[in-house]
Design a protein around this motif. Structure first.
Motif, PDB file in Angstrom:
ATOM      1  N   UNK A   1      67.838 -16.648  64.760  1.00 44.68           N
ATOM      2  CA  UNK A   1      67.562 -15.215  64.595  1.00 44.68           C
ATOM      3  C   UNK A   1      66.894 -14.998  63.244  1.00 44.68           C
ATOM      4  N   UNK A   2      65.845 -14.177  63.235  1.00 48.58           N
ATOM      5  CA  UNK A   2      65.062 -13.943  62.030  1.00 48.58           C
ATOM      6  C   UNK A   2      64.812 -12.446  61.854  1.00 48.58           C
ATOM      7  N   UNK A   3      64.966 -11.969  60.647  1.00 48.15           N
ATOM      8  CA  UNK A   3      64.523 -10.632  60.265  1.00 48.15           C
ATOM      9  C   UNK A   3      63.585 -10.758  59.082  1.00 48.15           C
TER      10      UNK A   3
ATOM     11  N   UNK B   1      60.550 -10.312  52.205  1.00 48.02           N
ATOM     12  CA  UNK B   1      61.890 -10.889  52.264  1.00 48.02           C
ATOM     13  C   UNK B   1      62.173 -11.291  53.701  1.00 48.02           C
ATOM     14  N   UNK B   2      63.046 -12.283  53.839  1.00 48.05           N
ATOM     15  CA  UNK B   2      63.333 -12.806  55.177  1.00 48.05           C
ATOM     16  C   UNK B   2      64.773 -13.296  55.243  1.00 48.05           C
ATOM     17  N   UNK B   3      65.371 -13.109  56.415  1.00 44.08           N
ATOM     18  CA  UNK B   3      66.707 -13.633  56.693  1.00 44.08           C
ATOM     19  C   UNK B   3      66.608 -14.469  57.965  1.00 44.08           C
ATOM     20  N   UNK B   4      67.258 -15.649  57.933  1.00 41.71           N
ATOM     21  CA  UNK B   4      67.227 -16.527  59.104  1.00 41.71           C
ATOM     22  C   UNK B   4      68.617 -17.109  59.334  1.00 41.71           C
TER      23      UNK B   4
ATOM     24  N   UNK C   1      76.541 -23.852  61.920  1.00 38.23           N
ATOM     25  CA  UNK C   1      75.496 -22.854  61.709  1.00 38.23           C
ATOM     26  C   UNK C   1      75.235 -22.702  60.223  1.00 38.23           C
ATOM     27  N   UNK C   2      74.111 -22.127  59.898  1.00 34.61           N
ATOM     28  CA  UNK C   2      73.825 -21.745  58.523  1.00 34.61           C
ATOM     29  C   UNK C   2      72.930 -20.521  58.542  1.00 34.61           C
ATOM     30  N   UNK C   3      72.869 -19.839  57.420  1.00 37.40           N
ATOM     31  CA  UNK C   3      71.894 -18.770  57.270  1.00 37.40           C
ATOM     32  C   UNK C   3      71.251 -18.890  55.904  1.00 37.40           C
ATOM     33  N   UNK C   4      70.106 -18.254  55.771  1.00 34.81           N
ATOM     34  CA  UNK C   4      69.345 -18.320  54.535  1.00 34.81           C
ATOM     35  C   UNK C   4      68.714 -16.965  54.270  1.00 34.81           C
TER      36      UNK C   4
END
Length: 969
Positions: free
Chosen positions: A516-518, A543-546, A576-579
């Motif tokens: 999932x990406x914003x 900016x980005x969130x993944x 899982x991970x997020x960045x």
């Protein structure tokens, strides 16, 4: 033709005037602003400081390529990887198609669709933890842009080797139907078949026509609301039939390099079996036997040439595959300040990956000395000759190939979904914004047939007689497994269908990947910075969130290691991970329209990333571009790229397995000193008392490592491009690249780690001995999980040219040339160990051939008034040498002189298209026109090794002919 030197390559490029790089850097005349892959900045004069290559969707159609990866593999910057046409039926094939830039690995190549990340394609295999090109609908591809070199500052993690960006068709209106069909043709005649003949192995002859492929698609679109909106849809189907190794003469058997010449490499895991009789006291092997075909139920001494199993003709060169693609793109402009857009893509792919028949690989089995299937002489050799009574069991090491069950078939299915929704528009002046959300999901399942249960096989071999004198399983007699069927391997033809059915299993794996990406970004112009230029600074920022997640679940047979062909087992993965990231870049004009400075500009960019697992990282890019006069551009860049560990590298289950290594600290007389052994954890009390490991099989801890740090790389580029106004249509370019990857995420052989600890006092933290005994066997191990280890460096020169020439009444000719000279490919396995070079080599350690020169030249002729065109492509792959011939410590080994070289290959392809009217266009393509076989060696290894050759790197199915048609409504 002899090998081509660097100077010859440059001269050839200038002479032939041929690259797609210029095409990627020239904005179409009807576009006022363009975003070039490698930057997010919108600019009407945008060019790329990083070298960009482009392949048009028209070429994809013209070649009749049903697989996108087949076309990309012809580019000199691309090395073969996962795909139906290369790893077809070998162990490790995933059913996916991946891309490998600069041979830095598919995990270091980022794949984009219209500048947005494509999710990973397979949760089961670490070698396929990369984007799956099966998601790309070929008929919708407008062009493919390839940027080689780091691009993490612009696009984020994974872009160490570069970026492959698929630009899709938009604003389509009307209906377009595409259909393509083709087949392979091969005339047998490879001299290597004499090797198969000498070994008594069958091989095909004559000419074969096989491997049909077919693809069809419908693309439709409609503009509405006075052109402010558009909806474009696509649906396609592709089917590829398999081609077995038994249908070509060159892969009939795997090769062994013997003193007298090549021979068939036959497996000791054979049919009807190999039997190692052991000493009941010491366990030592005292005889290695096979069934005697003259009697059917007595033994003779095992001889590899007579009794070995040929698995070379039991898998596929081209795996059968069926794929369905669907896509829907839409946009609607509410106002100049707000355009809504969305896209949805679906892919269903089912591959039939054929693998050699499974085998029981030298497993100690308990054989009752009263087994009624044993002949008198067999019973005496197994039991009586060493004093065992009928009431006792003997241990026999059994190697058995399931030839009766036939090849295994791994029916692998991937269902992928990708959705994007966003809004973009003008903010006033030159400023624009783009905000979107993206979701990708890949569902995976695998069903592997014709596998053998090791537990059932053992029970089936432990046979006794019941009260009626009938052969029965001991497990059935004592009630632990009433369904057990006696398995008779002691007599040729003795195995019953019921017994085979009992031991045969179908095993399964399931899993999924989720992404999932914003993201939000703005781009526009700031101020004029330089008094020597009228142009403003152009910037992009955002900016980005993944978020990424993996789940993988093998069934109970895998988890309990009850699969003969995969006795190491497979285990669940979950994690899982997020960045969170911020990024920005700027293009700064410094001088324009001055003497010797037609233009001079600088480019800077950076990205800051905060990973929930790997911590924070920074990447950047610095570049400059100078055009002294119109038609000459000089460009240079420095980029720092990063790759965060992927889900399998982080969360792969850790477990202890056996490893073939020699512990210099074991035994009554250790070969290493006490001081050296003490570094690895040996105490003074233990020194000289550590029991030797049985068969030198020590423990090794394998799996993921949640403490991994990101890889980092530095990429340096310098290039010159010529577009002389005096020669319209000509573009020449030379680009130097130098990529240095540090903190390489990899696994290191246990023996190397132990040696480094003993000899150099490094990496001793990876050695875990049994606290009580000092052993590396029970309770001890060497840690060989993923670690940040050594480095990987590569450098070379890309040569490229294009030329379009008007011949007047004779029409027009377009030349397109791209070549790469590889001057360095250096690997260090572990920090502190000697490095080795693989440029110009192939083999067991270096893997895929890395020729110092590769090129591709395409020539297209279009008549002045004819509605058709004809193209010819020349592909060249230079020769390489066996890596064993190197003097490097980790490469040098004994080899046969005739196995030194993998010969160069010239391939020629033809294609033609004809527009019969405004609606209908026909296409014809012939690839590998001269039906060239791949070069062969007994020393292959690595990701795409298929027995004695490298699939995907070289054409292996022969001549491929296809016919296609496009009809527009």
């Amino acid at each position: 033709m002899s090998g081509i030197t660097t100077k010859q390559a440059a001269a050839l490029a200038a002479l032939l005037l041929a690259t797609t790089q210029a095409q990627a850097q020239t904005a179409p005349p009807d576009v006022t602003e363009v975003v070039v892959t490698g930057s997010r900045i919108r600019n009407p004069d945008a060019t790329s400081i990083s070298p960009v290559s482009a392949v048009s969707g028209a070429e994809l159609q013209a070649r009749g390529a049903a697989r996108v990866e087949d076309l990309l593999n012809t580019l000199p910057q691309v090395y073969a990887d996962q795909g139906a046409g290369n790893r077809g039926g070998t162990v490790g094939a995933s059913g996916t198609a991946t891309i490998n830039l600069r041979n830095l690995g598919n995990q270091r190549t980022l794949v984009l669709i219209d500048g947005r990340r494509l999710m990973q394609g397979d949760p089961a295999r670490a070698s396929a933890q990369a984007a799956d090109l099966n998601n790309i609908p070929a008929a919708l591809v407008q062009r493919i842009e390839v940027v080689t070199g780091g691009a993490s500052a612009v696009y984020g993690s994974d872009a160490i080797a570069g970026v492959v960006n698929f630009i899709m068709k938009r604003n389509f209106e009307g209906i377009e139907v595409n259909a393509d069909a083709g087949f392979a043709s091969h005339t047998q005649g490879n001299n290597i078949r004499s090797v198969a003949g000498a070994a008594g192995q069958p091989y095909p002859s004559g000419t074969t026509f096989d491997g049909p492929q077919g693809a069809g698609s419908v693309t439709f679109g409609k503009n509405f609301a006075d052109g402010r909106g558009n909806i474009t849809g696509y649906v396609g189907y592709r089917q590829i039939e398999g081609i077995g190794t038994s249908e070509r003469d060159f892969p009939t058997c795997n090769l062994a390099a013997n003193a007298t010449g090549y021979g068939c490499s036959l497996s000791s895991t054979t049919f009807p079996g190999q039997f190692q009789l052991t000493n009941p006291t010491t366990g030592a092997v005292r005889a290695t036997l096979a069934l005697n075909p003259a009697t059917g139920n007595t033994f003779r001494t095992y001889t590899a040439a007579l009794d070995g199993f040929n698995n070379g003709n039991t898998y596929d060169l081209q795996a059968p595959d069926k794929r369905i693609n669907g896509a829907l793109f839409g946009k609607y402009e509410l106002a100049k300040s707000a355009e809504l857009y969305g896209e949805f893509m679906y892919m269903h792919d089912r591959a039939d990956i054929r693998i050699s028949p499974t085998g029981v690989f030298t497993v100690p089995e308990q054989i009752s000395c009263s087994n009624p299937f044993l002949s008198a002489s067999q019973r005496d050799q197994i039991c009586g000759s060493v004093g065992l009574t009928p009431a006792q069991n003997a241990t026999v090491n059994v190697s058995y190939r399931n030839a009766l069950g036939g090849s295994r078939h791994d029916y692998t299915t991937h269902d992928s979904y990708r959705a994007v929704g966003g809004v973009r528009g003008d903010l006033g002046g030159s400023w624009k914004y783009d905000v979107y959300g993206q979701y990708g999901f890949t569902d995976y399942s695998s069903r592997l047939t014709n596998e053998i249960s090791l537990a059932k096989f053992a029970k089936g071999l432990n046979v006794v007689s019941n009260a009626a004198g009938q052969p029965v399983c001991a497990a059935a007699l004592n009630g632990t497994d009433p369904s057990c069927v006696p398995f008779n391997i002691w007599q040729i033809g003795g195995t019953s269908a019921a017994a085979l059915n009992y031991v045969t299993n179908t095993v399964r794996r399931t899993g999924y990947l989720e992404e999932a990406i914003g993201s939000g970004s703005v781009t526009g112009d700031l101020i004029k910075l330089s008094p020597l230029s009228e142009q403003k600074i152009s910037v992009a920022a955002g900016a980005e969130y993944r978020h990424e997640k993996i789940s993988f679940t093998p069934d109970i047979y895998y988890q309990t290691r009850d699969t003969a062909g995969n006795s190491g087992g497979e285990f669940p993965i979950a994690g899982s991970f997020d960045v969170k990231e911020v990024f920005g870049e700027a293009r700064i004009p410094l001088i324009t329209d001055r003497p010797f400075f037609n233009s001079l500009s600088a480019e800077v960019g950076g990205r800051y990333s905060d990973y929930s697992t790997a911590g924070t990282t920074e990447s950047f890019k610095l570049g400059a571009e100078w055009s002294p006069v119109q038609g000459i551009r000089v460009r240079s860049g420095l980029q720092r790229a990063v790759r965060a560990p992927n889900l399998t590298e982080l969360f792969g289950p850790q477990r202890t397995v056996t490893a073939a290594l020699t512990d210099p600290c074991e035994g009554a007389r250790p070969t290493a000193s006490f001081a050296a052994c003490q570094r690895s954890g040996v105490t003074a009390v233990q020194y000289g008392l550590i029991a030797p490991a049985a068969g030198q099989q020590s423990g090794a801890l394998i799996g993921g490592n949640p403490n991994l740090s990101p890889e980092t790389s530095r990429t340096k580029t310098f290039g010159v491009q010529f577009n002389p106004p005096q020669i319209p249509g000509l573009t020449l370019s030379l680009d130097y690249f130098d990529i240095d990857v540090q903190k390489l995420i990899t696994t290191v052989p246990a023996g190397i780690e132990l040696t480094q600890c003993i000899n150099a006092n490094t990496f001793c933290n990876l050695i875990q001995r049994n606290p009580a005994t000092g052993s590396l066997v029970t309770g001890g191990f060497v840690t060989t999980t993923y670690v940040n280890a050594g480095y990987l460096k590569t450098k070379g020169i890309d040569v490229a040219a294009t030329y379009a020439m008007d011949l007047g009444s004779y029409g027009a000719v377009a030349l397109n040339f791209a070549g790469t000279h590889l001057s360095k490919y250096e690997v260090q396995i572990l920090s502190g160990t000697p490095s080795y070079r693989c440029d110009g080599l192939f083999g067991v350690t270096c893997g895929i051939p890395l020729p110092t020169w590769r090129h591709r030249l395409t020539t297209t002729w279009t008549p002045a008034d004819g509605p058709y065109s004809v193209s010819a492509t020349w592909r060249f792959i230079g020769s390489t040498s066996n890596d064993k011939s190197s003097s490097a410590q980790f490469l040098t080994a004994t080899y046969q002189p005739y196995d030194l070289k993998m010969a160069q290959r010239h391939y020629f392809d033809l294609s033609a298209s004809a527009a019969l009217n405004d609606n209908l266009t026909l296409r014809l393509a012939i690839n590998n026109l001269l039906d060239k076989d791949p070069p062969l060696s007994a020393s292959t290894g690595g990701q795409v090794a298929n027995g004695a050759f490298y699939g995907g790197m070289y054409d292996s199915i022969g001549r491929y002919m296809s016919l296609g048609a496009t009809y527009k409504f």
